[in-house]
Motif scaffolding. Sequence first.
Motif, PDB file in Angstrom:
ATOM      1  N   ASN A 103       0.846  -1.200   0.000  1.00  7.82           N
ATOM      2  CA  ASN A 103       0.000   0.000   0.000  1.00  7.82           C
ATOM      3  C   ASN A 103       0.877   1.243   0.000  1.00  7.82           C
ATOM      4  OD1 ASN A 103      -2.597  -1.060   0.108  1.00  7.82           O
ATOM      5  ND2 ASN A 103      -2.733  -0.965   2.338  1.00  7.82           N
ATOM      6  N   LYS A 185      -4.979   2.758  -6.561  1.00  3.91           N
ATOM      7  CA  LYS A 185      -5.154   2.017  -5.295  1.00  3.91           C
ATOM      8  C   LYS A 185      -4.915   2.964  -4.119  1.00  3.91           C
ATOM      9  CE  LYS A 185      -5.472  -1.647  -2.579  1.00  3.91           C
ATOM     10  NZ  LYS A 185      -4.422  -1.936  -1.702  1.00  3.91           N
ATOM     11  N   ILE A 188      -7.952   4.923  -3.269  1.00  6.45           N
ATOM     12  CA  ILE A 188      -8.954   4.123  -2.545  1.00  6.45           C
ATOM     13  C   ILE A 188      -8.564   4.031  -1.064  1.00  6.45           C
ATOM     14  CG2 ILE A 188      -9.820   1.753  -2.317  1.00  6.45           C
ATOM     15  CD1 ILE A 188      -9.842   1.885  -5.494  1.00  6.45           C
ATOM     16  N   ASN A 189      -7.285   3.816  -0.804  1.00  8.11           N
ATOM     17  CA  ASN A 189      -6.821   3.780   0.588  1.00  8.11           C
ATOM     18  C   ASN A 189      -6.971   5.156   1.257  1.00  8.11           C
ATOM     19  OD1 ASN A 189      -4.366   1.496  -0.529  1.00  8.11           O
ATOM     20  ND2 ASN A 189      -6.024   0.969   0.833  1.00  8.11           N
ATOM     21  N   ILE A 192     -10.593   5.304   2.382  1.00 11.84           N
ATOM     22  CA  ILE A 192     -11.142   4.344   3.367  1.00 11.84           C
ATOM     23  C   ILE A 192     -10.305   4.254   4.648  1.00 11.84           C
ATOM     24  CG2 ILE A 192     -11.660   1.887   3.781  1.00 11.84           C
ATOM     25  CD1 ILE A 192     -12.458   1.633   0.847  1.00 11.84           C
ATOM     26  N   ASN A 193      -8.974   4.162   4.512  1.00 10.00           N
ATOM     27  CA  ASN A 193      -8.184   3.677   5.648  1.00 10.00           C
ATOM     28  C   ASN A 193      -8.203   4.586   6.881  1.00 10.00           C
ATOM     29  OD1 ASN A 193      -7.617   1.896   3.564  1.00 10.00           O
ATOM     30  ND2 ASN A 193      -5.547   1.511   4.246  1.00 10.00           N
ATOM     31  N   ASN A 203     -15.336  -1.288   6.570  1.00 16.39           N
ATOM     32  CA  ASN A 203     -15.309  -0.582   5.281  1.00 16.39           C
ATOM     33  C   ASN A 203     -16.711  -0.252   4.761  1.00 16.39           C
ATOM     34  OD1 ASN A 203     -12.609  -0.993   5.498  1.00 16.39           O
ATOM     35  ND2 ASN A 203     -12.411  -2.371   3.748  1.00 16.39           N
ATOM     36  N   VAL A 246     -15.380  -0.347  -3.797  1.00 15.94           N
ATOM     37  CA  VAL A 246     -14.460  -1.165  -2.973  1.00 15.94           C
ATOM     38  C   VAL A 246     -15.016  -1.306  -1.553  1.00 15.94           C
ATOM     39  CG1 VAL A 246     -12.133  -1.277  -1.979  1.00 15.94           C
ATOM     40  CG2 VAL A 246     -12.430  -0.598  -4.363  1.00 15.94           C
ATOM     41  N   ASN A 253     -14.906  -6.095   5.926  1.00 18.98           N
ATOM     42  CA  ASN A 253     -13.477  -5.986   6.298  1.00 18.98           C
ATOM     43  C   ASN A 253     -13.244  -4.829   7.251  1.00 18.98           C
ATOM     44  OD1 ASN A 253     -13.050  -7.800   4.237  1.00 18.98           O
ATOM     45  ND2 ASN A 253     -11.307  -6.681   3.373  1.00 18.98           N
ATOM     46  N   SER A 255     -10.328  -2.259   7.698  1.00 18.78           N
ATOM     47  CA  SER A 255      -9.211  -1.860   6.834  1.00 18.78           C
ATOM     48  C   SER A 255      -7.883  -2.176   7.535  1.00 18.78           C
ATOM     49  CB  SER A 255      -9.277  -0.356   6.533  1.00 18.78           C
ATOM     50  OG  SER A 255      -8.844   0.370   7.659  1.00 18.78           O
ATOM     51  N   SER A 256      -6.816  -2.217   6.752  1.00 24.46           N
ATOM     52  CA  SER A 256      -5.507  -2.530   7.346  1.00 24.46           C
ATOM     53  C   SER A 256      -5.126  -1.477   8.396  1.00 24.46           C
ATOM     54  CB  SER A 256      -4.444  -2.610   6.253  1.00 24.46           C
ATOM     55  OG  SER A 256      -4.418  -1.427   5.509  1.00 24.46           O
TER      56      SER A 256
HETATM   57  O1  KPL Z   1      -6.454  -2.002   0.852  1.00 25.69           O
HETATM   58  C1  KPL Z   1      -7.276  -1.905   1.743  1.00 25.69           C
HETATM   59  C2  KPL Z   1      -6.751  -1.798   3.129  1.00 25.69           C
HETATM   60  O2  KPL Z   1      -7.482  -2.091   4.072  1.00 25.69           O
HETATM   61  O3  KPL Z   1      -5.578  -1.433   3.244  1.00 25.69           O
HETATM   62  C3  KPL Z   1      -8.748  -1.806   1.422  1.00 25.69           C
HETATM   63  C4  KPL Z   1      -8.918  -1.776  -0.088  1.00 25.69           C
HETATM   64  C5  KPL Z   1      -9.322  -0.566   2.030  1.00 25.69           C
HETATM   65  C6  KPL Z   1      -9.510  -3.027   1.869  1.00 25.69           C
HETATM   66  O4  KPL Z   1      -9.644  -3.137   3.248  1.00 25.69           O
END
Ligand code: KPL
Length: 306
Positions: A103, A185, A188-189, A192-193, A203, A246, A253, A255-256
Amino acid sequence: MKIVIIGAGAMGSLFGGRLAQAGEEVWLLDVWEEHVAAIRAHGLTLVDTAAETSIRLNATTQADAVGQADLVIIFVKAYATQAAARTAAGLLGPATTVLTLQNGLGNAETLAKVLGAERVAVGTTAMGATLLGPGRIKCGGHGPTHIGSFSGGATPRLHDIATIFTRAGIPTVVDNNANALVWGKLIINVGINAITALTGIPNGQVMANAETRELVRLAVAEAEAVARASGISLPAADYFDQVAAVAQATRDNRSSMLQDVTHRRRTEIDAINGAIVAAGQRLGIPTPVNETLTLLVKTLEKTYLV
Ligand code: KPL
């Protein structure tokens, strides 16, 4: 192919397990002694909806036990890339490819400085996995993986790597625009993250909730502006929609970054929202929402990191 995976967390172990199952010689290299010891003693257990499989593969904490690799895959957290690059340097042969599937922004650049740009490949993956405990991984989403040359030159064996991954159940294509995919990518992070890490929501709730949806819209718009000003031609037209898709596909999930703060670990905030802020500063583009998210996550980290 002899494949060494540096960083055997959930994703590194998943890739290693699948590739070993397909008959490749795989080495997992990680500093987490319990995980390595469990894999050496009982194999790596992959837990799928249908079955639980135990896979025999090499695992070690000692890079000098590994020898020369044909392919090194980097799966460590973004802040550990510099150290991973030094480790990878000891595994190189004349035609070794080093592939980052991490990431965040800047990983390939760090690897290229230490190892030479021509052998570095970048990629993104929509495969998913969760670490259940030492030696045990739960398989998650099953999406595509894209890989490409970082320098745009002839990185060794890219097509062979894609074939081997695909045969191992990791559907992979070679993409000439892999750097743009990394940006895609990243955005997207960005969406969300940090928001999930600060609020504790999975998520799927990020877009369901009006306040967090607005934060996503603002953070993503800033990141898109920075990407455009950096000359990146993003693979998708609208990243608010991409984040929505996503978030829906990974709705259960955590997220990480949420997992990192839950387990009181350092996060990848500097390589995600922080990277947008840094690039925005260089380019003269204001990024107040990403700056606020970055400062808040850093404040949260300080409550538990010594
Ligand atoms: O890559 C991700 C992460 O959590 O780091 C996503 C796409 C947000 C999926 O959880």
